[in-house]
Design a protein around this motif. Structure first.
Motif, short mmCIF file in Angstrom:
data_model
loop_
_atom_site.label_atom_id
_atom_site.label_comp_id
_atom_site.label_asym_id
_atom_site.label_seq_id
_atom_site.Cartn_x
_atom_site.Cartn_y
_atom_site.Cartn_z
N LEU A 125 53.35 8.42 24.33
CA LEU A 125 54.71 8.93 24.32
C LEU A 125 55.03 9.31 22.88
CD1 LEU A 125 54.54 7.44 27.05
CD2 LEU A 125 56.92 6.85 26.74
N ASP A 126 55.24 10.59 22.63
CA ASP A 126 55.37 11.13 21.28
C ASP A 126 56.79 11.63 21.05
OD1 ASP A 126 55.11 12.40 18.83
OD2 ASP A 126 53.45 13.68 19.45
N GLY A 127 57.48 11.01 20.08
CA GLY A 127 58.82 11.45 19.71
C GLY A 127 58.81 12.63 18.75
N GLU A 128 57.63 13.05 18.31
CA GLU A 128 57.46 14.20 17.42
C GLU A 128 58.29 14.12 16.15
OE1 GLU A 128 56.41 17.92 20.06
OE2 GLU A 128 58.31 17.04 20.76
N ASN A 129 58.68 12.93 15.75
CA ASN A 129 59.53 12.70 14.58
C ASN A 129 60.89 13.38 14.67
OD1 ASN A 129 57.84 10.98 13.02
ND2 ASN A 129 56.53 12.75 12.63
N VAL A 130 61.29 13.77 15.88
CA VAL A 130 62.60 14.42 16.05
C VAL A 130 63.51 13.68 17.04
CG1 VAL A 130 61.76 16.71 15.41
CG2 VAL A 130 61.77 16.03 17.82
N ARG A 131 63.01 12.58 17.65
CA ARG A 131 63.83 11.88 18.64
C ARG A 131 63.34 10.45 18.81
NH1 ARG A 131 60.01 14.44 21.60
NH2 ARG A 131 60.99 16.46 21.62
N ARG A 132 64.25 9.61 19.31
CA ARG A 132 63.88 8.28 19.81
C ARG A 132 63.15 8.53 21.13
NH1 ARG A 132 68.73 6.08 20.72
NH2 ARG A 132 68.73 4.98 18.75
N ILE A 133 62.22 7.64 21.46
CA ILE A 133 61.44 7.84 22.68
C ILE A 133 62.18 7.30 23.91
CG2 ILE A 133 59.23 7.38 23.83
CD1 ILE A 133 58.02 7.26 20.94
N ILE A 134 62.64 6.05 23.87
CA ILE A 134 63.33 5.47 25.03
C ILE A 134 64.62 4.78 24.59
CG2 ILE A 134 63.23 3.76 26.90
CD1 ILE A 134 60.23 4.12 27.01
N MET A 135 65.70 5.05 25.30
CA MET A 135 66.97 4.35 25.14
C MET A 135 67.23 3.58 26.41
SD MET A 135 69.58 3.68 23.31
CE MET A 135 71.12 2.88 23.56
N LEU A 136 67.26 2.24 26.32
CA LEU A 136 67.56 1.38 27.47
C LEU A 136 69.00 0.93 27.40
CD1 LEU A 136 64.51 -1.08 27.51
CD2 LEU A 136 64.90 0.85 29.03
N GLN A 137 69.74 1.14 28.48
CA GLN A 137 71.12 0.68 28.57
C GLN A 137 71.27 -0.13 29.86
OE1 GLN A 137 73.33 4.35 28.36
NE2 GLN A 137 73.33 4.33 26.13
N SER A 138 71.60 -1.41 29.71
CA SER A 138 71.79 -2.31 30.86
C SER A 138 70.61 -2.21 31.84
CB SER A 138 73.11 -2.00 31.57
OG SER A 138 74.18 -2.13 30.67
N SER A 139 69.41 -2.32 31.30
CA SER A 139 68.20 -2.15 32.09
C SER A 139 67.16 -3.21 31.75
CB SER A 139 67.59 -0.76 31.84
OG SER A 139 68.48 0.25 32.26
N THR A 140 66.13 -3.28 32.58
CA THR A 140 64.98 -4.14 32.33
C THR A 140 63.73 -3.28 32.47
OG1 THR A 140 66.12 -6.09 33.17
CG2 THR A 140 63.72 -6.19 33.08
N LEU A 141 62.92 -3.27 31.42
CA LEU A 141 61.70 -2.46 31.41
C LEU A 141 60.52 -3.32 31.01
CD1 LEU A 141 60.09 0.24 31.39
CD2 LEU A 141 60.80 0.48 29.00
N THR A 142 59.44 -3.20 31.76
CA THR A 142 58.15 -3.75 31.36
C THR A 142 57.24 -2.56 31.11
OG1 THR A 142 58.47 -5.73 32.71
CG2 THR A 142 56.22 -5.22 32.04
N VAL B 95 67.60 10.29 13.55
CA VAL B 95 68.33 11.45 14.07
C VAL B 95 69.39 11.06 15.10
CG1 VAL B 95 66.40 13.01 13.64
CG2 VAL B 95 66.60 11.89 15.86
N THR B 96 69.52 9.76 15.39
CA THR B 96 70.51 9.29 16.36
C THR B 96 71.73 8.74 15.61
OG1 THR B 96 69.63 7.05 16.47
CG2 THR B 96 68.66 8.68 17.97
N PRO B 97 72.90 8.71 16.22
CA PRO B 97 74.09 8.23 15.51
C PRO B 97 73.97 6.78 15.02
CG PRO B 97 74.72 9.36 17.53
CD PRO B 97 73.22 9.24 17.55
N GLU B 98 73.36 5.89 15.83
CA GLU B 98 73.29 4.49 15.42
C GLU B 98 72.03 4.15 14.63
OE1 GLU B 98 71.14 4.95 19.13
OE2 GLU B 98 73.14 5.56 18.60
N ARG B 99 71.04 5.02 14.63
CA ARG B 99 69.82 4.92 13.80
C ARG B 99 68.99 3.67 14.06
NH1 ARG B 99 71.69 7.69 8.12
NH2 ARG B 99 72.71 9.43 9.11
N ASN B 100 68.99 3.15 15.28
CA ASN B 100 68.23 1.95 15.63
C ASN B 100 67.12 2.26 16.62
OD1 ASN B 100 69.90 0.10 14.21
ND2 ASN B 100 71.39 0.16 15.87
N GLY B 101 65.99 1.58 16.45
CA GLY B 101 64.92 1.65 17.43
C GLY B 101 64.26 3.00 17.54
#
Length: 181
Positions: A100-117, A130-136
């Motif tokens: 999974l390649d963010g190409e240095n222009v995006r975050r790859i996955i944003m999880l909101q109220s979810s569970t991911l394995t 490049v995101t407003p909160e600059r995390n992850g």
């Protein structure tokens, strides 16, 4: 099992223990049947065979589903809201690892109220700057749980300024949890 219970009763074990034992087995039976029902409804969703993108598979998935990725490079940002599922390599092994390649222009996955394995996935070039909160850079968890097993995180970044205190180049969690194994 019935033979043992009736033998216990003959050995003068109080009737209350016998009732508790029978009730316990009934509860265990109900719990076991719920587990079987929840697994029997889960689906494997194949990318790219059934769904052209990971986001399309995420949008379609129900609780307990698995999204299986064929080896290859996937260039997309993925938003997950209110889902419980796993994202896995269809063919385990380092040589077949999906990227999974963010190409240095995006975050790859944003999880909101979810569970991911996530299992057997390589996350590269995720960029939270490049995101407003600059995390992850690779994955940001908000009120979510993440388990990443046998995953690689390479060249993923977040940014920190005096105005915005971002963090977690690979993974960041706020009101959630992450386990990287």
């Amino acid at each position: 099992l019935r033979y043992r219970v009736s033998n216990w009763a003959r050995c003068s074990i109080p009737g209350e223990i016998l009732k508790m034992t029978k009730s316990m087995f009934r509860v265990l039976g109900v719990v076991a049947s719920l587990v079987v029902v929840s697994r029997s409804n889960a689906l494997d969703r194949l990318v790219p065979e059934q769904y052209p993108t990971i986001q399309a598979a995420v949008n379609a998935c129900q609780s307990g589903d698995r999204i299986l990725l064929q080896s290859g490079v996937y260039r997309e940002g993925i938003l997950v809201q209110g889902k419980i599922f796993s994202l896995e390599a269809a063919m385990p092994g380092a040589a077949n690892r999906p990227v999974l390649d963010g190409e240095n222009v995006r975050r790859i996955i944003m999880l909101q109220s979810s569970t991911l394995t996530a299992r057997g996935i390589r996350f590269i070039n995720g960029n939270a700057a490049v995101t407003p909160e600059r995390n992850g850079g690779a994955i940001n968890c908000l009120n979510s749980q993440l388990v990443a097993e046998d995953c690689d995180f390479m060249n993923c970044t977040a940014s920190y300024t005096e105005e915005v205190q971002g963090g977690g180049g690979a993974v960041h969690c706020l009101s959630g949890s992450a386990s990287l194994r």
